[in-house]
Write an enzyme that holds these catalytic residues in place. Sequence first.
Site, PDB file in Angstrom:
ATOM      1  CD  GLU A  23      38.996  30.219  52.099  1.00 19.60           C
ATOM      2  OE1 GLU A  23      39.097  31.469  52.054  1.00 19.60           O
ATOM      3  OE2 GLU A  23      38.788  29.526  51.102  1.00 19.60           O
ATOM      4  CG  HIS A  25      34.799  28.418  47.792  1.00 19.77           C
ATOM      5  ND1 HIS A  25      33.777  28.933  47.027  1.00 19.77           N
ATOM      6  CD2 HIS A  25      35.893  29.154  47.499  1.00 19.77           C
ATOM      7  CE1 HIS A  25      34.241  29.929  46.288  1.00 19.77           C
ATOM      8  NE2 HIS A  25      35.529  30.085  46.561  1.00 19.77           N
ATOM      9  CG  ASN A  60      46.062  29.632  47.987  1.00 20.54           C
ATOM     10  OD1 ASN A  60      46.263  28.927  46.993  1.00 20.54           O
ATOM     11  ND2 ASN A  60      44.947  30.311  48.176  1.00 20.54           N
ATOM     12  NE  ARG A 118      35.791  30.558  38.402  1.00 12.73           N
ATOM     13  CZ  ARG A 118      36.149  30.441  39.679  1.00 12.73           C
ATOM     14  NH1 ARG A 118      35.232  30.286  40.621  1.00 12.73           N
ATOM     15  NH2 ARG A 118      37.419  30.448  40.013  1.00 12.73           N
ATOM     16  NE  ARG A 136      42.288  27.105  47.865  1.00  9.80           N
ATOM     17  CZ  ARG A 136      41.978  27.796  46.790  1.00  9.80           C
ATOM     18  NH1 ARG A 136      42.863  28.602  46.235  1.00  9.80           N
ATOM     19  NH2 ARG A 136      40.796  27.690  46.249  1.00  9.80           N
ATOM     20  CG  ASP A 141      35.729  45.103  43.442  1.00  4.46           C
ATOM     21  OD1 ASP A 141      36.837  44.731  43.858  1.00  4.46           O
ATOM     22  OD2 ASP A 141      34.874  45.656  44.159  1.00  4.46           O
ATOM     23  N   GLY A 168      34.097  37.986  50.858  1.00 10.96           N
ATOM     24  CA  GLY A 168      34.177  39.453  50.808  1.00 10.96           C
ATOM     25  C   GLY A 168      32.823  40.137  50.648  1.00 10.96           C
ATOM     26  CB  ILE A 169      30.025  39.759  48.236  1.00  9.82           C
ATOM     27  CG1 ILE A 169      30.931  40.193  47.077  1.00  9.82           C
ATOM     28  CG2 ILE A 169      28.617  40.305  48.063  1.00  9.82           C
ATOM     29  CD1 ILE A 169      30.566  39.583  45.721  1.00  9.82           C
TER      30      ILE A 169
HETATM   31  P1  ADP Z   1      38.359  36.045  46.979  1.00  8.32           P
HETATM   32  O1  ADP Z   1      37.225  35.188  46.522  1.00  8.32           O
HETATM   33  O2  ADP Z   1      39.322  36.375  45.892  1.00  8.32           O
HETATM   34  O3  ADP Z   1      38.986  35.589  48.281  1.00  8.32           O
HETATM   35  P2  ADP Z   1      37.024  38.059  48.576  1.00  8.32           P
HETATM   36  O4  ADP Z   1      36.394  37.024  49.447  1.00  8.32           O
HETATM   37  O5  ADP Z   1      37.992  39.004  49.193  1.00  8.32           O
HETATM   38  O6  ADP Z   1      37.685  37.462  47.285  1.00  8.32           O
HETATM   39  O7  ADP Z   1      35.821  38.904  47.939  1.00  8.32           O
HETATM   40  C1  ADP Z   1      36.058  39.904  46.997  1.00  8.32           C
HETATM   41  C2  ADP Z   1      34.710  40.538  46.676  1.00  8.32           C
HETATM   42  O8  ADP Z   1      34.193  41.122  47.888  1.00  8.32           O
HETATM   43  C3  ADP Z   1      34.803  41.653  45.653  1.00  8.32           C
HETATM   44  O9  ADP Z   1      33.721  41.549  44.741  1.00  8.32           O
HETATM   45  C4  ADP Z   1      34.642  42.898  46.492  1.00  8.32           C
HETATM   46  O10 ADP Z   1      34.073  43.952  45.785  1.00  8.32           O
HETATM   47  C5  ADP Z   1      33.675  42.390  47.550  1.00  8.32           C
HETATM   48  N1  ADP Z   1      33.623  43.308  48.694  1.00  8.32           N
HETATM   49  C6  ADP Z   1      34.578  43.574  49.611  1.00  8.32           C
HETATM   50  N2  ADP Z   1      34.152  44.538  50.465  1.00  8.32           N
HETATM   51  C7  ADP Z   1      32.902  44.891  50.062  1.00  8.32           C
HETATM   52  C8  ADP Z   1      31.918  45.825  50.511  1.00  8.32           C
HETATM   53  N3  ADP Z   1      32.151  46.619  51.558  1.00  8.32           N
HETATM   54  N4  ADP Z   1      30.749  45.898  49.851  1.00  8.32           N
HETATM   55  C9  ADP Z   1      30.509  45.099  48.782  1.00  8.32           C
HETATM   56  N5  ADP Z   1      31.376  44.204  48.314  1.00  8.32           N
HETATM   57  C10 ADP Z   1      32.545  44.087  48.941  1.00  8.32           C
END
Ligand code: ADP
Length: 404
Positions: free
Chosen positions: A390, A185, A22, A245, A96, A287, A335-336
Amino acid sequence: MQGMHKILSKGTAMQNPILVLNCGSSSIKYALLSNDSSERVAGLAENLGLDTARIKHTDLNGEKVEISLAGANHQWALQKILGLLAAYKPVAVGHRVVHGGREFSHAEKVNDHVLAEVKRLKVLAPLHNPAHALGIEAVEKIYPDLPQVVVFDTAFHQTMPAKAYRYAIPKDLYNEHYIRRYGFHGSSHAYVSHRADSLTPHNQANGWITVHLGNGCSLTAVYDGKSLDTSMGLTPLEGVVMGTRSGDVDPSLHIHLHRILGYSLDQIDTILNKQSGLLGISGISSDMRTVEQAANEGNEDAKLAIEIFCYKAARYIASLSCALPTFTGLVFTGGIGENSASIRQKILQNLPHFGIKANLDKNAELSRGAEGSFHQADSLLQLWVIPTDEEYQIAKETKEVLGL
Ligand code: ADP
């Protein structure tokens, strides 16, 4: 899921591994996946072009090493990465690629035409596609015989009907300038929706809304394995609130900021793509962990950022349900989506009319790579958390294209 993959021990042979790349404007994420994808070596080259350029690599013993490469460009970094992985003899590279425009509805083997198109499509993805092309050319120079495949973020959404992908603007803008909704995505939505299908016994086609919430966030209505509508559009700015964004705003906001406040187009671009979203509303961070912590400590701006984030995601779930002939359930990822039970719960609280019944104990258990469902037996919609992968999806499509 990633955490569950076996870390390679010294001397492990990998059969027919695929290298997934990537390439971004100043970084290269890489992962070498074994044939069945159960084993992988991964790393990241970052700060390319700067004195601080470096590679963070997990070595053969599963130990992390950091290699300084001051001033390295893409080719230099890739030379080093391919050197680090040479012992495993990758049989192909899957890239990617963010934008595949209107032409590419599937992954493609790289040839002169495909590479030229990846470059030409910088008109639609100015930051990403040129970096992907640099990566393809660098691999070609180092290993001219290694087959390369491009897997487009947009390709999965090429099954959207015109009613979902056309904007209500003059048709010449679509016919002559390709202005339409594309969606992004794709590898993530494809992976988690296929995985949800495989985890759910069904006689008829499933209809999912896949909810990818990471730094970038998008939702997709997937029926019978096909994307029928998605929240991102011509660019990844459209849709829900993201880390930096804005997601949807009144299209006239651009005109207002320019005519009334005198902002330049570049300033507006920066505001909406890099200074908005969770960061813009909270004034604290993009974050979610940091924003959630501030909200828990009573910060009102952080609380509002979370409230808007969850409300907008729920509004999109409700509107995307219009695309589905049947609505089986929701799949949370990113991640969220994978880690924050409280965000999942707040999104569901904004959806009182769908007969959703969540098991809150099960919801709370799902984080850190855990996969599972958290709906009650009599819930009208299923609720799943499925960690995205991915790299697996890109390696899979690379093998399919090459017949490996
Ligand atoms: P990307 O889109 O860059 O691949 P990720 O899928 O890793 O990013 O997501 C990053 C987001 O996930 C950040 O906002 C981070 O705070 C959130 N995140 C990761 N772990 C947690 C958690 N335990 N609780 C809440 N948010 C989280």
